[in-house]
Design a protein around this motif. Structure first.
Motif, mmCIF file in Angstrom:
data_model
loop_
_atom_site.group_PDB
_atom_site.id
_atom_site.type_symbol
_atom_site.label_atom_id
_atom_site.label_comp_id
_atom_site.label_asym_id
_atom_site.label_seq_id
_atom_site.Cartn_x
_atom_site.Cartn_y
_atom_site.Cartn_z
ATOM 1 N N ASP A 1 23.963 40.999 -24.238
ATOM 2 C CA ASP A 1 24.133 39.833 -25.111
ATOM 3 C C ASP A 1 25.188 38.879 -24.583
ATOM 4 O OD1 ASP A 1 22.227 40.852 -26.779
ATOM 5 O OD2 ASP A 1 23.655 41.855 -28.102
ATOM 6 N N ASP A 2 26.138 39.383 -23.784
ATOM 7 C CA ASP A 2 27.190 38.516 -23.258
ATOM 8 C C ASP A 2 26.757 37.764 -22.010
ATOM 9 O OD1 ASP A 2 28.944 39.303 -25.256
ATOM 10 O OD2 ASP A 2 29.644 41.037 -24.109
ATOM 11 N N ASN A 3 25.805 38.312 -21.243
ATOM 12 C CA ASN A 3 25.342 37.662 -20.031
ATOM 13 C C ASN A 3 23.872 38.003 -19.829
ATOM 14 O OD1 ASN A 3 24.852 36.948 -17.207
ATOM 15 N ND2 ASN A 3 27.063 36.696 -17.091
ATOM 16 N N SER A 8 26.719 33.396 -18.900
ATOM 17 C CA SER A 8 27.555 33.760 -20.034
ATOM 18 C C SER A 8 27.322 32.803 -21.202
ATOM 19 C CB SER A 8 29.029 33.748 -19.626
ATOM 20 O OG SER A 8 29.422 32.448 -19.224
ATOM 21 N N ARG A 9 27.950 33.079 -22.312
ATOM 22 C CA ARG A 9 27.795 32.226 -23.483
ATOM 23 C C ARG A 9 28.360 30.827 -23.210
ATOM 24 N NH1 ARG A 9 28.491 37.200 -26.370
ATOM 25 N NH2 ARG A 9 26.788 37.523 -27.834
ATOM 26 N N SER A 10 27.691 29.835 -23.767
ATOM 27 C CA SER A 10 28.076 28.451 -23.502
ATOM 28 C C SER A 10 29.289 28.053 -24.320
ATOM 29 C CB SER A 10 26.905 27.514 -23.811
ATOM 30 O OG SER A 10 26.581 27.574 -25.186
ATOM 31 N N ARG A 67 23.008 23.921 -20.591
ATOM 32 C CA ARG A 67 22.917 24.637 -21.871
ATOM 33 C C ARG A 67 21.497 25.188 -22.040
ATOM 34 N NH1 ARG A 67 27.153 23.452 -25.345
ATOM 35 N NH2 ARG A 67 25.870 24.070 -27.124
ATOM 36 N N ASP A 115 21.017 32.852 -29.547
ATOM 37 C CA ASP A 115 22.316 32.626 -28.908
ATOM 38 C C ASP A 115 22.184 31.493 -27.907
ATOM 39 O OD1 ASP A 115 24.994 32.928 -28.375
ATOM 40 O OD2 ASP A 115 24.863 35.109 -28.136
ATOM 41 N N GLU A 116 23.328 30.940 -27.479
ATOM 42 C CA GLU A 116 23.357 29.859 -26.499
ATOM 43 C C GLU A 116 24.126 30.330 -25.270
ATOM 44 O OE1 GLU A 116 25.084 26.517 -28.413
ATOM 45 O OE2 GLU A 116 23.308 26.070 -29.632
ATOM 46 N N TYR A 117 23.628 29.933 -24.093
ATOM 47 C CA TYR A 117 24.203 30.411 -22.838
ATOM 48 C C TYR A 117 24.415 29.246 -21.876
ATOM 49 C CZ TYR A 117 22.963 35.083 -24.444
ATOM 50 O OH TYR A 117 22.867 36.243 -25.163
#
Length: 494
Positions: free
Chosen positions: A251-253, A283-285, A294, A369-371
């Motif tokens: 979930d983090d990357n 990774s998260r944006s 984005r 989620d946004e990355y």
């Protein structure tokens, strides 16, 4: 066990002999002879049967071992082909790796590996001569100090009448070498963009399409790039090559942990901002990330179908890989059949922010989620921009050198002027000292003049007042005389 069986056979023979002895009075001789021969044959054939059973048991054991080895070999073959699904590194099977290799090489075009550098001429029109070899030479590769690869020959048949590389083709040259834990030579140094000016089945002549960088020309001139790889197209940029081995997405990357050491080794001379872009990849944006970087992970809330194939089909070299709407036009990228990709409810997908907004607006997906995804480089345009930037910097350097010469001349003139002004300053200081002396003297003289003037003015005031008094006195005397004259005149008239 074998002794017990032997004892049993002996006892059985003795019992048989005892029974025959008891029946000798009632049985005839041919009956007894038949029984004895049958017993002898039975005893004799016990040993071949035992050997056959023993052999069968051994062969059955061999069969079981071979069946177990066959099952193990099939399992290993399946694992090598597909990877171990219970292993985090299950995508490292031969088939997934072949698919990845095909995906990487789908836009690589033709490649000529293991070309050996013959000579280069940078006087006048630069030219570089490369040749292919069928066998490895005895030297070592100066790029890494290791012998070149035996399988790095560029071709198989030196009698091939076709040219090694088609003439007039624009190609990209790389110096080959061996990196850490790499057994075969791989491209490690970019040597520039070239045009094929002459080509034979075993030799090719390249001419740079533009000025080479000093480091590239130095590597070629000094013979430090003995083994070359020539590519029809430049390699593609990607995210996965920078992911640490064995790292899995989470979930983090969405790609996995980035290999910090690899990034630091590759981007030693890059700016801190560029390194951070590679380290943050996947990774998260952050709120201040650029729109192009984005990406959004969405979950489909309904079954949905997206058309990904364009009705037009042509080669990527003719007009790109996608049409104006982003659908694939190259047959190698198309999914085929209906040209559609179906998504079931609950499927997860990572897409650009605008695509996610469109799907959410349709009501078929929700935000997960946004990355941040590093925008990939198109090296064809990057190299052109770098070349234009270098040319611009060269022109700027010429301009700055001219301005530097002007400034140096101005500084020299200023120094000379300053030296002359120092002399003028000394003279002016001397004049100033003399002027101060004269000023003080003039002030003293002026003071004396003022004192004398004040005394003279006071004296003149006193004299003026005395003169006024005398004038009044004279006026009175004159009036008295006038009156006396008038009185005398009037008396005479009478």
């Amino acid at each position: 066990m074998q002794y017990a069986l032997l004892a049993f056979l002996v006892i059985l023979v003795l019992v048989q002999a005892f029974l025959l002895w008891k029946a000798r009075a009632e049985w005839r001789w041919y009956e007894i002879t038949a029984i004895i021969m049958t017993m002898i044959l039975a005893v004799v054939f016990v040993f071949p049967v035992a050997g056959a059973l023993k052999s069968r048991s051994a062969w059955h054991k061999v069969k079981e071992d071979l069946d177990a080895r066959l099952a193990k070999a099939k399992a290993e073959q399946k694992e090598l082909r597909d990877g171990d699904r219970n292993n985090p590194l299950s995508d490292q099977g031969a088939l997934p790796l072949a698919q990845k290799l095909a995906a990487i090489g789908i836009e690589a075009g033709r490649r000529w590996r293991g070309l050996r550098f013959n000579n280069a001429n940078f006087n006048g029109q630069p030219s570089i001569v490369l040749s292919r070899v069928a066998e490895v030479d005895d030297g070592t590769d100066p790029l890494d100090g290791t012998p070149p690869d035996e399988g790095a020959a560029a071709g198989e048949d030196e009698a091939d009448p076709m040219p090694l590389i088609p003439e007039s083709m624009v190609v990209y040259g790389f110096g080959e070498g061996r990196g850490p834990n790499i057994e075969v030579p791989v491209p490690i140094k970019f040597l520039g963009e070239f045009r094929v000016t002459a080509s034979t089945p075993t030799q090719v002549t390249l001419t740079p399409t533009g000025p080479l960088l000093p480091e590239q020309q130095r590597l070629i001139e000094q013979g430090n790039a003995r083994s070359w790889s020539v590519y029809e197209l430049l390699p593609l940029d990607g995210h996965e090559p920078f992911i640490a081995e064995g790292s899995l997405e989470d979930d983090d990357n969405i790609f996995g942990r980035v290999d910090d050491q690899l990034i630091s080794a590759i981007l030693q001379g890059a700016s801190e901002e560029t390194r951070n872009n590679y380290l943050r990849d996947g990774s998260r944006s952050l709120p201040d990330d650029e729109p192009l970087s984005r990406w959004v992970k969405i979950e489909f809330t309904k079954n949905h179908t997206i058309t990904v194939d364009s009705p037009d089909q042509y080669s990527a070299l003719e007009g790109g890989f996608f049409d104006g709407s982003g659908r694939a036009v190259d047959s190698r990228l198309q999914v085929g059949d209906s040209g559609q990709v179906k998504f079931d409810k609950g499927d997860l997908l990572v897409v650009k922010e605008e695509a996610a907004d469109a799907l959410r607006a349709e009501g078929v997906a929700r935000l997960v989620d946004e990355y941040y995804l590093r925008p990939l480089n198109d090296y064809r345009f990057v190299l052109r921009r770098i070349r234009l930037r270098i040319a611009e910097l060269d022109n700027r350097a010429v301009q700055l050198n001219f301005e530097k010469d002007v400034l140096e001349r101005a500084i020299d003139a200023t120094v000379k002027m300053f030296a002359s002004y120092q002399t003028d300053k000394l003279l002016l200081e001397q004049d100033f000292d003399q002027f101060e002396k004269e000023r003080l003297a003039l002030e003293a003289y002026n003071k004396d003049l003022r004192e004398g003037s004040r005394a003279t003015r006071e004296k003149l005031v006193r004299l003026y007042r005395s003169n006024q008094a005398l004038e009044l006195e004279l006026e009175q005397i004159h009036r008295s005389i006038q009156e006396n004259i008038n009185s005398l005149t009037s008396s005479e008239v009478r």
